[in-house]
Scaffold this active site. Structure first.
Site, PDB file in Angstrom:
ATOM      1  N   ASN A 224      62.790 -14.854  10.646  1.00  0.00           N
ATOM      2  CA  ASN A 224      61.897 -15.486  11.611  1.00  0.00           C
ATOM      3  C   ASN A 224      60.608 -14.664  11.606  1.00  0.00           C
ATOM      4  O   ASN A 224      60.611 -13.508  12.039  1.00  0.00           O
ATOM      5  CB  ASN A 224      62.555 -15.424  12.985  1.00  0.00           C
ATOM      6  CG  ASN A 224      62.335 -16.643  13.839  1.00  0.00           C
ATOM      7  OD1 ASN A 224      62.896 -16.713  14.923  1.00  0.00           O
ATOM      8  ND2 ASN A 224      61.542 -17.601  13.421  1.00  0.00           N
TER       9      ASN A 224
ATOM     10  N   CYS B 129      60.929 -16.136  22.833  1.00  0.00           N
ATOM     11  CA  CYS B 129      61.436 -16.166  21.463  1.00  0.00           C
ATOM     12  C   CYS B 129      62.274 -14.914  21.262  1.00  0.00           C
ATOM     13  O   CYS B 129      61.763 -13.791  21.405  1.00  0.00           O
ATOM     14  CB  CYS B 129      60.280 -16.207  20.464  1.00  0.00           C
ATOM     15  SG  CYS B 129      60.796 -16.073  18.743  1.00  0.00           S
TER      16      CYS B 129
ATOM     17  N   ASN C 197      63.888 -13.534  18.501  1.00  0.00           N
ATOM     18  CA  ASN C 197      63.518 -12.675  17.384  1.00  0.00           C
ATOM     19  C   ASN C 197      62.105 -12.123  17.545  1.00  0.00           C
ATOM     20  O   ASN C 197      61.819 -10.992  17.141  1.00  0.00           O
ATOM     21  CB  ASN C 197      63.651 -13.434  16.061  1.00  0.00           C
ATOM     22  CG  ASN C 197      65.093 -13.578  15.627  1.00  0.00           C
ATOM     23  OD1 ASN C 197      65.910 -12.692  15.841  1.00  0.00           O
ATOM     24  ND2 ASN C 197      65.411 -14.711  15.014  1.00  0.00           N
TER      25      ASN C 197
ATOM     26  N   ASN D 170      64.981 -27.556  20.580  1.00  0.00           N
ATOM     27  CA  ASN D 170      65.309 -27.021  19.266  1.00  0.00           C
ATOM     28  C   ASN D 170      66.676 -27.573  18.869  1.00  0.00           C
ATOM     29  O   ASN D 170      67.517 -27.855  19.731  1.00  0.00           O
ATOM     30  CB  ASN D 170      65.357 -25.495  19.304  1.00  0.00           C
ATOM     31  CG  ASN D 170      64.032 -24.900  19.744  1.00  0.00           C
ATOM     32  OD1 ASN D 170      63.052 -24.911  19.019  1.00  0.00           O
ATOM     33  ND2 ASN D 170      64.005 -24.385  20.971  1.00  0.00           N
TER      34      ASN D 170
ATOM     35  N   CYS E  89      66.700 -17.962  14.066  1.00  0.00           N
ATOM     36  CA  CYS E  89      66.269 -18.274  15.433  1.00  0.00           C
ATOM     37  C   CYS E  89      67.126 -17.473  16.397  1.00  0.00           C
ATOM     38  O   CYS E  89      68.354 -17.621  16.412  1.00  0.00           O
ATOM     39  CB  CYS E  89      66.405 -19.768  15.709  1.00  0.00           C
ATOM     40  SG  CYS E  89      65.887 -20.225  17.383  1.00  0.00           S
ATOM     41  N   GLY E  90      66.482 -16.625  17.198  1.00  0.00           N
ATOM     42  CA  GLY E  90      67.213 -15.755  18.109  1.00  0.00           C
ATOM     43  C   GLY E  90      67.865 -16.486  19.265  1.00  0.00           C
ATOM     44  O   GLY E  90      69.076 -16.357  19.501  1.00  0.00           O
TER      45      GLY E  90
END
Length: 269
Positions: free
Chosen positions: A13, A73, A75, A180, A208-209
């Site tokens: 990412n 977010c 990451n 998402n 994606c974290g």
């Protein structure tokens, strides 16, 4: 006027970072579109600005590649913690503000752990048309909204994530903000493989974290996977999610994994 930036990646990412404590960046949404463009800019999934905070070591402002405000977010949060340590803005154990919440991060070399807010709005067994027929899906907000769609083993690699993900992400079912979309398959009793279509990036991302957290929670709910759960991202890198659960709610969420600097440079604003 030229300004310094750092390109970083968290398990694939990738982000552009700018220290904006001086307030030089005024048009963050427009700048995100320019810098994140993979043909005409630096290329990234998003732009992160490090700004002053009155309640933590600093504030993180995250903008998706299309210029939309991304809120949180996972990451990106792990990468900005490493950035702050490298630039002597914060110590190895630090706190930062993002979207009216204060997160705690810990940097141990190239591995960064981030304590996340408790997930909310978990809805199980939604029926969504994924391919030619409807499939069970699960929704949870882990700082960003996520739909998780379990797949049978061997189906993940063959899936058209971009076409299906885009349609589901902007479905009227998830409102004007969209969601998402994560596709996941189980491998053993503590391992998941995932692919993610991210709204705002409008593409499949290599990791994606917040999506990994959503997959871990769904993995616990439907496959009884116990903490910690390891997530193999599209990049092949691994993220680890730990949590506590009473079978209904989830707390003490921690996202851990690699973060690194790719390169540094300057851009004419």
């Amino acid at each position: 006027m030229r300004i310094e930036f750092t390109k970083m990646t968290g398990a694939g990412n990738d982000f552009v970072f700018i220290d904006n404590r001086s307030g030089l960046v005024k048009n963050a949404a427009e700048l995100a579109q320019k810098l994140c463009d993979r043909r005409w800019g630096v290329g990234a999934d998003g732009l992160l600005l490090l700004e002053n905070s009155t309640v933590a070591d600093y504030r993180m402002m995250y903008y998706n590649a299309d210029g939309s405000y991304g809120g949180m977010c996972g990451n990106g949060g792990r990468c900005i913690a490493l950035y702050a340590l490298l630039h002597k803005i914060a110590p190895a154990e630090q706190r930062f503000e993002a979207l009216d919440f204060v997160y705690a991060a810990r940097v141990l070399g190239a591995r960064v752990s981030l304590s996340m807010k408790n997930p909310a709005g978990l809805k199980s067994n939604l029926m969504l048309r994924v391919t030619t027929q409807k499939s069970k899906a699960h929704f949870v907000d882990t700082g960003s909204p996520h739909v998780v769609i379990p797949l049978r083993k061997g189906a993940l690699d063959k899936l058209d994530v971009v076409t299906i993900g885009r349609r589901l992400a902007h479905s009227r079912r998830f409102g004007s903000m969209g969601t998402n979309v994560n596709f996941v398959e189980v491998d053993g009793d503590k391992l998941l493989h995932m692919r993610t279509y991210e709204r705002g990036v409008e593409a499949e991302t290599l990791a994606c974290g917040t999506g990994s957290i959503a997959c871990a929670i769904v993995g616990n709910r439907i496959w009884r996977l116990e903490s910690p759960v390891t997530i193999v991202a599209r990049s092949g890198k691994k993220l680890e999610v730990t949590f506590r659960s009473d079978g209904i709610s989830y707390e003490a969420i921690v996202l851990s994994g690699p973060a690194e600097v790719v390169f540094t440079g300057s851009v004419d604003l």
